[in-house]
Scaffold this motif. Structure first.
Motif, mmCIF file in Angstrom:
data_model
loop_
_atom_site.group_PDB
_atom_site.id
_atom_site.type_symbol
_atom_site.label_atom_id
_atom_site.label_comp_id
_atom_site.label_asym_id
_atom_site.label_seq_id
_atom_site.Cartn_x
_atom_site.Cartn_y
_atom_site.Cartn_z
ATOM 1 N N UNK A 25 5.964 6.064 19.804
ATOM 2 C CA UNK A 25 5.775 6.548 18.433
ATOM 3 C C UNK A 25 4.303 6.845 18.174
ATOM 4 N N UNK A 26 3.408 5.970 18.622
ATOM 5 C CA UNK A 26 1.967 6.204 18.454
ATOM 6 C C UNK A 26 1.516 7.474 19.155
ATOM 7 N N UNK A 30 0.046 10.884 17.393
ATOM 8 C CA UNK A 30 -1.225 11.491 17.785
ATOM 9 C C UNK A 30 -1.029 12.966 18.143
ATOM 10 N N UNK A 31 0.040 13.270 18.869
ATOM 11 C CA UNK A 31 0.330 14.660 19.205
ATOM 12 C C UNK A 31 0.630 15.471 17.951
ATOM 13 N N UNK A 32 1.349 14.870 17.012
ATOM 14 C CA UNK A 32 1.672 15.572 15.764
ATOM 15 C C UNK A 32 0.402 15.864 14.974
ATOM 16 N N UNK A 39 -2.657 23.921 13.942
ATOM 17 C CA UNK A 39 -2.009 24.847 13.014
ATOM 18 C C UNK A 39 -2.942 25.183 11.858
ATOM 19 N N UNK A 40 -3.639 24.173 11.332
ATOM 20 C CA UNK A 40 -4.585 24.414 10.234
ATOM 21 C C UNK A 40 -5.701 25.347 10.699
ATOM 22 N N UNK A 41 -6.207 25.108 11.912
ATOM 23 C CA UNK A 41 -7.269 25.965 12.448
ATOM 24 C C UNK A 41 -6.772 27.401 12.623
ATOM 25 N N UNK A 42 -5.579 27.566 13.169
ATOM 26 C CA UNK A 42 -5.032 28.911 13.351
ATOM 27 C C UNK A 42 -4.778 29.595 12.017
#
Length: 122
Positions: A25-26, A30-32, A39-42
């Motif tokens: 889960x951790x 972290x991947x999420x 996504x924010x950068x793109x």
């Protein structure tokens, strides 16, 4: 005693499975988070590109408007010259490129002061 052993193995197995689940889960969180940052950068990059395209479109539209205005004004001046050509013979006189170059050089060069009798002569 075999019940205690089975219970101990079961508890150890459940603890291991719980630990593995928490670690997984951790890692997934972290991947999420990393994916969300990407996504924010793109998204920001797309917004910046869109703004640049819109600015380019505005500049192209302004250039097209200026070109249309210049074409319209040139047409008006050509009409005025055609109208004047019949009334004034000087208007229809062709000026050669060498004369135009001499006038350009005269206008762009600094005035030459010559002392003597040529005062007031252009």
């Amino acid at each position: 005693m075999s019940r205690w052993l089975v219970l101990a193995v079961l508890l150890i197995g459940l603890s291991g499975a719980l630990a593995w689940s928490l670690i997984t889960i951790g890692e997934l969180k972290a991947e999420a988070r990393q994916s969300e940052k990407a996504i924010i950068h793109l998204n920001q990059t797309i917004k910046e590109e869109r703004a640049r395209y819109e600015q380019a479109d505005r500049m192209l539209a302004e250039t097209a408007r200026q070109r249309a205005d210049a074409t319209r004004r040139a047409g008006e001046l050509a009409d005025q010259l055609r109208a004047l050509a019949g009334t004034d013979p000087c208007v229809d006189t062709r000026i050669g490129p060498d004369a135009a170059e001499r006038v350009r050089q005269y206008r762009t060069s600094p005035p030459v002061s010559v002392s003597g009798s040529s005062t007031g002569v252009d």
